[in-house]
Write an enzyme that holds these catalytic residues in place. Sequence first.
Site, PDB file in Angstrom:
ATOM      1  N   GLY A   9       0.102  -5.465  -2.970  1.00 27.50           N
ATOM      2  CA  GLY A   9      -0.623  -5.323  -1.764  1.00 27.50           C
ATOM      3  C   GLY A   9      -1.923  -5.309  -1.266  1.00 27.50           C
ATOM      4  O   GLY A   9      -2.726  -4.992  -0.267  1.00 27.50           O
ATOM      5  N   THR A  11      -3.684  -8.069   0.626  1.00 23.93           N
ATOM      6  CA  THR A  11      -3.675  -8.586   1.751  1.00 23.93           C
ATOM      7  C   THR A  11      -3.117  -7.627   2.883  1.00 23.93           C
ATOM      8  O   THR A  11      -3.585  -7.830   4.532  1.00 23.93           O
ATOM      9  CB  THR A  11      -3.225 -10.027   1.870  1.00 23.93           C
ATOM     10  OG1 THR A  11      -1.631  -9.305   2.087  1.00 23.93           O
ATOM     11  CG2 THR A  11      -3.763 -10.677   0.527  1.00 23.93           C
ATOM     12  N   GLY A  12      -3.429  -6.286   2.362  1.00 18.55           N
ATOM     13  CA  GLY A  12      -2.816  -5.114   4.395  1.00 18.55           C
ATOM     14  C   GLY A  12      -4.094  -4.293   4.041  1.00 18.55           C
ATOM     15  O   GLY A  12      -5.027  -5.001   3.898  1.00 18.55           O
ATOM     16  N   VAL A  13      -3.862  -3.861   4.380  1.00 17.94           N
ATOM     17  CA  VAL A  13      -4.852  -2.959   5.425  1.00 17.94           C
ATOM     18  C   VAL A  13      -6.121  -2.162   4.938  1.00 17.94           C
ATOM     19  O   VAL A  13      -7.537  -2.280   4.877  1.00 17.94           O
ATOM     20  CB  VAL A  13      -4.215  -1.680   6.520  1.00 17.94           C
ATOM     21  CG1 VAL A  13      -5.497  -0.927   7.462  1.00 17.94           C
ATOM     22  CG2 VAL A  13      -3.656  -2.667   7.055  1.00 17.94           C
ATOM     23  N   ILE A  14      -5.308  -1.971   3.969  1.00 14.53           N
ATOM     24  CA  ILE A  14      -6.832  -0.728   3.083  1.00 14.53           C
ATOM     25  C   ILE A  14      -6.891  -1.732   1.785  1.00 14.53           C
ATOM     26  O   ILE A  14      -7.324  -2.079   1.428  1.00 14.53           O
ATOM     27  CB  ILE A  14      -5.909   0.551   2.740  1.00 14.53           C
ATOM     28  CG1 ILE A  14      -7.224   1.009   1.479  1.00 14.53           C
ATOM     29  CG2 ILE A  14      -4.721   0.584   1.694  1.00 14.53           C
ATOM     30  CD1 ILE A  14      -8.543   1.366   3.176  1.00 14.53           C
ATOM     31  N   GLY A  15      -4.989  -2.673   1.506  1.00 17.13           N
ATOM     32  CA  GLY A  15      -5.547  -4.172   0.485  1.00 17.13           C
ATOM     33  C   GLY A  15      -6.902  -4.787   0.580  1.00 17.13           C
ATOM     34  O   GLY A  15      -7.011  -5.134  -0.324  1.00 17.13           O
ATOM     35  N   LYS A 131       5.733  10.242   0.202  1.00 23.99           N
ATOM     36  CA  LYS A 131       3.873  10.250  -0.622  1.00 23.99           C
ATOM     37  C   LYS A 131       4.183  11.244  -1.243  1.00 23.99           C
ATOM     38  O   LYS A 131       4.146  11.704  -2.706  1.00 23.99           O
ATOM     39  CB  LYS A 131       2.489  10.241  -0.434  1.00 23.99           C
ATOM     40  CG  LYS A 131       1.858   8.565   0.500  1.00 23.99           C
ATOM     41  CD  LYS A 131       1.435   9.166   0.954  1.00 23.99           C
ATOM     42  CE  LYS A 131       0.676   7.942   1.507  1.00 23.99           C
ATOM     43  NZ  LYS A 131      -1.215   7.800   2.163  1.00 23.99           N
ATOM     44  N   ARG A 135       3.906  11.094  -5.966  1.00 27.49           N
ATOM     45  CA  ARG A 135       3.790  11.984  -6.927  1.00 27.49           C
ATOM     46  C   ARG A 135       4.409  13.521  -7.814  1.00 27.49           C
ATOM     47  O   ARG A 135       4.467  12.947  -8.387  1.00 27.49           O
ATOM     48  CB  ARG A 135       2.704  13.336  -6.196  1.00 27.49           C
ATOM     49  CG  ARG A 135       1.846  13.062  -5.505  1.00 27.49           C
ATOM     50  CD  ARG A 135       1.058  13.470  -5.440  1.00 27.49           C
ATOM     51  NE  ARG A 135      -0.306  13.315  -4.098  1.00 27.49           N
ATOM     52  CZ  ARG A 135      -1.495  14.740  -3.747  1.00 27.49           C
ATOM     53  NH1 ARG A 135      -1.348  15.468  -4.304  1.00 27.49           N
ATOM     54  NH2 ARG A 135      -2.460  13.671  -3.015  1.00 27.49           N
TER      55      ARG A 135
END
Length: 311
Positions: A9, A11-15, A131, A135
Amino acid sequence: MSPRILIIGATGVIGKPITAEILAAKSSFDRVAVLTSSNTIKTKTDEVKALKEQGVDVLEGDLTVESDVKRAYEGIDTVVSCVGRGAILTQLDLIKWASETPSVTHFFPSEFGTDIEHNAASPNEKPHQLKLQVRKYAKTVPKDKLHFTYLVTGPYSDGFFGNSGKDEMGTFDVKAKRAVLLATGNEKVALIAMADVGKLVVACIQQPLESQDKILIVNSFTATPNEILAEFEKQTGAKWTVSYVSLEDLKKFETQAWESGAPYATAMTLRRIWTEGGTLYNKPRDNGLVGDPEMETLADQVRQAIEKQTK
């Protein structure tokens, strides 16, 4: 041997910011690779080219296909997952396949953001459900097979300081010199700059014994909406128009958003969680466990928000 990292990931927002910080520290690592789809390679040619020019091994593959992922895992010891909300459950297989790959010893799930186990209400929050499944599954993986590091960062100030376009979600509109603040505006929110997420990932990779098998609570700074507004007014040299959305009204807007299937329903819930104190803790942040890397300040982030909105 120095770490050999695979980013999923990238090239993603947080990547993007995480990858940028890993590349800034590239001399500390033996290898940096990314696993990306054929569609990304076709549609983000400039980004992919830039990665290759910086010495990144760009591996093409489908993260839902076992053979593609395991081929990407070969020779890798650290996997950093930056997948977005729509792909969170793909991590169930990514973790399983990592635990079956002898070279992979450390996995960073895409947990960056609001703490999904902050308090008794957290397990019931709609945005947390996927999420929480990840976990839960990770806890079943033997520690001799795979170590995990969860970075709980709080909301990204890069977005929090922006113009949301929806007053009921709160906004900081630089061009109009107008702010809409949630609740009283005095509620503290622990925030993080996206670049700092990357710095902290790098710090964890460089100090694995301090970070592995831990849930680290980290952030850049803590501020109230009123304090943020004051910094905007200071840097723009102008008095802003201010209005407020009460917590009661915010909850009503949140309910309406979910009932109508609005695409921003998740964002509404997160804003309410932050306003209610869902990013605050009765203990110091864990930045110091991994060397306390220098973080951006409130002033830094406001300056960047002004620059972004006035381009």
